[in-house]
Design an enzyme around this catalytic site. Sequence first.
Site, short mmCIF file in Angstrom:
data_model
loop_
_atom_site.label_atom_id
_atom_site.label_comp_id
_atom_site.label_asym_id
_atom_site.label_seq_id
_atom_site.Cartn_x
_atom_site.Cartn_y
_atom_site.Cartn_z
N LYS A 16 6.88 10.06 11.13
CA LYS A 16 5.41 10.01 11.28
C LYS A 16 4.98 8.77 10.52
O LYS A 16 4.78 8.80 9.31
CB LYS A 16 4.80 11.29 10.68
N CYS A 74 4.31 -0.88 -4.15
CA CYS A 74 4.42 0.16 -5.20
C CYS A 74 5.14 -0.39 -6.41
O CYS A 74 5.11 0.21 -7.47
CB CYS A 74 5.14 1.37 -4.66
P1 NAD Z 1 -1.23 7.46 1.71
O1 NAD Z 1 -0.79 8.47 0.72
O2 NAD Z 1 -2.68 7.36 2.01
O3 NAD Z 1 -0.52 7.74 3.13
C1 NAD Z 1 0.86 7.94 3.23
C2 NAD Z 1 1.14 8.87 4.40
O4 NAD Z 1 0.51 10.12 4.16
C3 NAD Z 1 0.61 8.35 5.72
O5 NAD Z 1 1.57 8.55 6.73
C4 NAD Z 1 -0.64 9.17 5.96
O6 NAD Z 1 -0.89 9.42 7.32
C5 NAD Z 1 -0.34 10.47 5.25
N1 NAD Z 1 -1.54 11.12 4.72
C6 NAD Z 1 -2.69 10.49 4.31
N2 NAD Z 1 -3.59 11.40 3.87
C7 NAD Z 1 -2.98 12.62 3.99
C8 NAD Z 1 -3.40 13.95 3.68
N3 NAD Z 1 -4.60 14.22 3.17
N4 NAD Z 1 -2.54 14.96 3.91
C9 NAD Z 1 -1.32 14.71 4.42
N5 NAD Z 1 -0.87 13.47 4.73
C10 NAD Z 1 -1.69 12.43 4.51
O7 NAD Z 1 -0.62 6.07 1.24
P2 NAD Z 1 -0.91 4.63 1.84
O8 NAD Z 1 -2.29 4.23 1.46
O9 NAD Z 1 -0.50 4.56 3.25
O10 NAD Z 1 0.15 3.74 1.00
C11 NAD Z 1 -0.10 3.23 -0.27
C12 NAD Z 1 0.46 4.12 -1.36
O11 NAD Z 1 1.87 4.32 -1.17
C13 NAD Z 1 0.32 3.51 -2.74
O12 NAD Z 1 -0.10 4.48 -3.64
C14 NAD Z 1 1.73 3.03 -3.08
O13 NAD Z 1 2.02 2.93 -4.45
C15 NAD Z 1 2.54 4.09 -2.41
N6 NAD Z 1 3.90 3.64 -2.18
C16 NAD Z 1 4.87 4.14 -2.99
C17 NAD Z 1 6.18 3.71 -2.85
C18 NAD Z 1 7.25 4.26 -3.76
O14 NAD Z 1 8.42 4.05 -3.48
N7 NAD Z 1 6.93 4.95 -4.83
C19 NAD Z 1 6.50 2.77 -1.87
C20 NAD Z 1 5.48 2.28 -1.05
C21 NAD Z 1 4.17 2.73 -1.21
#
Ligand code: NAD
Length: 511
Positions: free
Chosen positions: A181, A289
């Site tokens: 997804k 991240c």
């Molecule tokens: P996000 O949490 O908004 O979204 C990530 C995924 O979750 C997406 O596929 C989205 O559709 C889904 N999602 C969003 N809201 C949701 C909800 N309420 N319920 C269930 N699923 C939901 O993250 P983003 O904005 O796409 O990415 C940025 C974030 O990802 C930053 O916080 C970054 O630090 C983190 N990140 C972490 C790593 C790591 O390895 N720790 C790597 C890359 C990015």
Amino acid sequence: MVVSQSSAVKTCDLLAGGKWVSSKATEFSNVYNPSTGELIAKVPMCKADEVDMVVQEAQKAFPAWNDTPIVERTRVMYRFKGLFEKHFDDIARSVSREHGKTFAEAKASASRGIEVVEFALGIPSLIMGECMENIATNVDCETMRHPLGVCAGITPFNFPAMVPLWMYPIAITCGNTFVLKPSEKVPLTSMLIGELLEEAGLPPGVFNIVHGGKDAVDGLLTHPLVKAISFVGSTGIAKYIYEVGSKHGKRVQAAGGAKNHIIIMPDADMDLTVQALQSSAFGCAGERCMAGSLAVPVGEAAEELMPRLVESTAKMKVGRTDGDVAPDMGPVISADHLKKVRSLIDLGVKEGAELALDGRDLKVADAPNGYFLGPTIFDKAKADMSVVKEEIFGPVLSVVRVETIEDAIKLGQECPYGNGAVIYTNSGKTARQFKRYFNAGMIGINVGVPAPMAWFPFTGWNASFYGDLHIQGREGIQFYTQQKMTMTRWFDSKSSGKFQDPIWKSKNTTK
Ligand code: NAD
């Protein structure tokens, strides 16, 4: 091609059981080119029924894929690697177009992703079990690793190719089937990759794609046939995924957000430090991240660091990443995110941090509708300010000046996250103290962004990770497999059940 690189607006299909299927969803989310603000695709917001359809296809494909010899599964990955390399520039262009990374950044991220495929090619040697003979009289014992079944990956916007690549090459080569997804903000690159996996000869249903947001995610988290969930995204959602997925009996690995501290000692090589810090904080427009988003100069390091850092960063060229001229930094992902980052900068000013470089008014002449922000630096920020505590996920670097390395380590203890941290120093003693006591899972010593290669796990700590087994490396193989132990005993009816060593026997009878 299910998604072309052309300028026409496409609606994204689902990949289920080897077929590209139009979604029946009634709601769609827009995908934009962040450099221009132009609409490039529409992505369906699937609900539980379509998630179920895709998961059923993955489940159907599982028994045959599980029975496919591991060398054949590995060969598919080998062909996929070749195709990925052949279409490398197309993939990088797709990343650049939907995410806004510069072409160089997009290529670098795709290269890091291929490393996971290279790691997966070694899975036949890494997945082997253990055995011990004669643990009791005539009893042998062994363990074998078995795949779990259908595994799902839920990924963020910031690395459209690389983060999904952390997951499916390992899951699939271990014998699982997979449902991806992708982020609804960047679904296009995943679709290109789905086409390449098909072309590599992956049987239908082994790799599938479902689109959407919360409803699609909830459908996966609660589906009885989904055995494991890999998630990468923000901390609040990572915690939710871990709690709901675990409650529904799934294995979960959920990587969250971060605030990565970069410690600069007075004895550091300042040329290396300025260059590395600038690229760590502002590379990929700060949307990493592992971005170094908080600099912590110790003692007199600040006096030398700050003027050089501000001067060098002010020269960075910001611009569209789909044009003829390559900028140093591209846009942020969306209009909403631009607004959020700007408001956090406003808050930093209000809270009293010193704005050493202000990127809020930046305009890009040939892309007036792009989501651009110039690199921004806050100096003399304090530990309790929002710009120090919160993950901004944009081109904003906050600087907290401290007196000693102990103060820097203490500031790290107060941080709720724990992804990465870096020290710049020429002292082995200080580096060792930092490595041993800093409160984060990935440590860099004179290294810009200590994101581990595929052979090592991505070891976030605290609120940067929920679960037990991390993504990538051997932990990735452990996550996507379960062990079966077999204990075996065979009887020799002629010698009251006990086998005798024939050589020992012959030696003893010739005497
Ligand atoms: P996000 O949490 O908004 O979204 C990530 C995924 O979750 C997406 O596929 C989205 O559709 C889904 N999602 C969003 N809201 C949701 C909800 N309420 N319920 C269930 N699923 C939901 O993250 P983003 O904005 O796409 O990415 C940025 C974030 O990802 C930053 O916080 C970054 O630090 C983190 N990140 C972490 C790593 C790591 O390895 N720790 C790597 C890359 C990015």
